[in-house]
Design a protein around this motif. Structure first.
Motif, PDB file in Angstrom:
ATOM      1  N   LYS A 165       0.826  -1.245   0.016  1.00 25.23           N
ATOM      2  CA  LYS A 165      -0.071   0.095  -0.059  1.00 25.23           C
ATOM      3  C   LYS A 165       0.923   1.234  -0.046  1.00 25.23           C
ATOM      4  N   PHE A 166       2.243   1.230   0.610  1.00 25.36           N
ATOM      5  CA  PHE A 166       2.990   2.549   0.531  1.00 25.36           C
ATOM      6  C   PHE A 166       3.227   2.835  -0.919  1.00 25.36           C
ATOM      7  N   GLU A 169       0.479   4.325  -2.610  1.00 28.66           N
ATOM      8  CA  GLU A 169       0.131   5.484  -2.122  1.00 28.66           C
ATOM      9  C   GLU A 169      -0.462   6.682  -2.961  1.00 28.66           C
ATOM     10  N   MET A 183      -6.948  -6.328  -5.240  1.00 26.60           N
ATOM     11  CA  MET A 183      -6.490  -6.127  -4.056  1.00 26.60           C
ATOM     12  C   MET A 183      -6.536  -7.558  -3.294  1.00 26.60           C
ATOM     13  N   PHE A 184      -5.154  -7.776  -2.449  1.00 30.35           N
ATOM     14  CA  PHE A 184      -5.468  -8.903  -1.652  1.00 30.35           C
ATOM     15  C   PHE A 184      -4.705  -8.359  -0.415  1.00 30.35           C
ATOM     16  N   GLY A 185      -5.577  -8.344   0.843  1.00 29.27           N
ATOM     17  CA  GLY A 185      -4.966  -7.702   2.039  1.00 29.27           C
ATOM     18  C   GLY A 185      -4.684  -6.336   1.802  1.00 29.27           C
ATOM     19  N   ASP A 186      -3.093  -6.232   2.295  1.00 32.58           N
ATOM     20  CA  ASP A 186      -2.740  -4.907   1.979  1.00 32.58           C
ATOM     21  C   ASP A 186      -1.612  -4.593   0.839  1.00 32.58           C
ATOM     22  N   TRP A 188      -1.414  -5.035  -3.774  1.00 32.59           N
ATOM     23  CA  TRP A 188      -2.097  -4.783  -4.706  1.00 32.59           C
ATOM     24  C   TRP A 188      -1.420  -5.572  -6.037  1.00 32.59           C
TER      25      TRP A 188
END
Lengths: 278, 190
Positions: A165-166, A169, A183-186, A188
């Motif tokens: 996710k960072f 961002e 998306m899977f959890g945090d 992509w």
């Protein structure tokens, strides 16, 4: 953290330059220590000289690869700096399509684009997304998108097309995120339709690369800044050889070719600059 | 570090009250929703850092739906689900959809505060990184403009020098005519 001596600094800086072309400022010893310290410890070396000798003689080149991964900067984003992508979408690609579309509808339009320092792949995937959105009848095209980087780690991540996710961002508008990523959890992952358009492989820009063939558009952004002036001159001279006569070169927004390669002339389009061969 | 704002979503008034009291005591700003519907109203209107929601709530907006609503508003909102042991599979599914964590009932407050602390740390690092990249973008675009102008200007001057050289070397014309031509070129305002 393992301390580096002035002699070792010189030795290691020269070695890094030899294997990657990257020129590191020897006044920044902390940079060597923070990036190479853990590799030294991991391989049981008590000094950087030991690490250097081990890296140089080891036949599998594992340590050399780790050093390159650690030393190369992979700060990159999707659509990093909007300018070049707007330029691509509104000017370069439409012009190129006009120039390359063959007279006979039976023939395909060939387009080759190269991201010369592709890092973890965001630039090339951004290019692929633009092409996907710009060209509706993509089956009539033969599009080759190649990304190369000196770091094995970066090439591997680029090929997976998976980002945390960072890394997601900034830069990526929400609609593109939903449309082109899963998306899977945090994390992509880029969807297969985009993934299938691109190819990544390892390449040291200091070595010859004429074998890649000629490209219509070359992105070579924010990598030459890590090279010495003579190395930059050599690099852009080889890039000129690899660019089609009417092709386009895009460099980083704060880079300049003045005094580096007289074979290119800069051209302005809105807020961006691109280069063509004289 | 700025205080985080936490939205508590639970249909059980006892748990709600307890969470509110403990979180406020620990220094967090707390907002309360009695069910998913209220959460849906509050989420777009307030700045919320963390949503602490029960997984099972009456009506069609449960914890998973609250998660979806929150993540749609901003990926930066972190969601912690509170679940009964029997619904852990659902909680794991929620993690795949972007939930930060889940807590089993009965709530262990030490555990909850540890998770919140972790989220606060990550958010502060994220903000710091954003500030840095913002600063970098600003510097970079200012530098880019200067460099682009210089790059174009240098190229123009270079091509002018080349034209002047061509005129001066052109032996078809007498020297004084070449000089006039060069002077014309030099006074051209472009």
């Amino acid at each position: 953290m393992l301390k580096i001596s002035p002699d070792e600094l010189k030795l290691v800086a020269q070695y890094i330059h030899d294997i990657s072309g990257i020129y590191l400022d020897q006044s920044k010893s902390y940079l060597f220590e923070t990036r190479l310290g853990s590799i030294a410890t991991e391989h049981g070396c008590n000094t950087y000289k030991e690490l250097y000798q081990k890296a140089k003689t080891e036949p599998s080149k594992t340590i050399e690869r780790k050093i390159i991964d650690a030393i190369s900067t992979n700060e990159t984003l999707f659509f990093r700096d909007k300018g070049p992508f707007e330029l691509l979408q509104h000017k370069l690609l439409p012009e190129l399509i006009d120039a390359r579309t063959p007279g006979s509808p039976a023939l395909k339009t060939n387009i080759k684009i190269w991201s010369a320092a592709s890092s973890t792949g965001q630039e090339l995937y951004s290019i692929a997304i633009i092409i996907k959105e710009l060209i509706p009848n993509i089956s009539k095209y033969n599009i080759k998108l190649l990304g190369t980087d000196i770091s094995d780690g970066a090439v591997a991540q680029a090929s997976r097309g998976k980002y945390n996710k960072f890394e997601m961002e900034r830069g990526l508008p929400g609609d593109k995120l939903q449309r082109y990523f899963t998306m899977f959890g945090d994390s992509w992952t880029i969807k297969d339709e985009i993934r299938a358009m691109v190819q990544f492989r390892k390449l040291n820009l200091m070595l010859p690369f004429a074998g890649l063939g000629k490209f219509d558009i070359i992105f070579c952004r924010n990598v030459a800044i890590y090279f010495t002036l003579p190395d930059r001159q050599k690099l852009f001279n080889k890039i000129a050889d690899s660019l089609a006569d009417d092709g386009y070169l895009i460099i980083g927004s704060t880079e300049s070719l003045t005094g580096i390669c007289p074979r290119f002339i800069p051209k302005r389009h809105l807020r961006s600059i691109f280069y063509q061969k004289k | 570090m700025r205080n985080m704002t936490i939205l508590v979503v639970d249909d059980d008034p006892v748990i709600r009250r307890m969470l509110e009291k403990r979180l406020e005591k620990a220094g967090y700003e707390v907002l309360i929703a009695e069910d998913g519907y209220q959460a849906r109203k509050i989420l777009p209107q307030q700045h919320i850092d963390v949503v602490l929601t029960d997984l099972m709530m009456p009506g069609s907006i449960g914890g998973i739906e609250v998660l979806d609503i929150a993540k749609n508003i901003s990926q930066n909102i972190e969601v912690i689900l509170i679940t009964a042991h029997s619904s852990i599979d659902t909680a794991v599914e929620a993690m795949k959809k972007g939930a930060a964590d889940y807590l089993e009932k009965p709530i262990n407050f030490d555990e909850l505060f540890l998770r919140l602390e972790k989220i606060a740390n990550v958010q502060s690092i994220m903000r710091n990184a954003q500030d840095l990249s913002q600063a970098m973008d600003t510097t970079e675009s200012a530098a880019a403009l200067t460099i682009q102008n210089l790059e174009i200007r240098t190229a123009e001057l270079q091509s002018r020098i080349e034209s002047i050289e061509a005129i001066l070397r052109d032996e078809q014309n007498p020297p004084y005519e070449r000089i006039y031509k060069v002077l014309d070129l030099l006074t051209d305002p472009q």
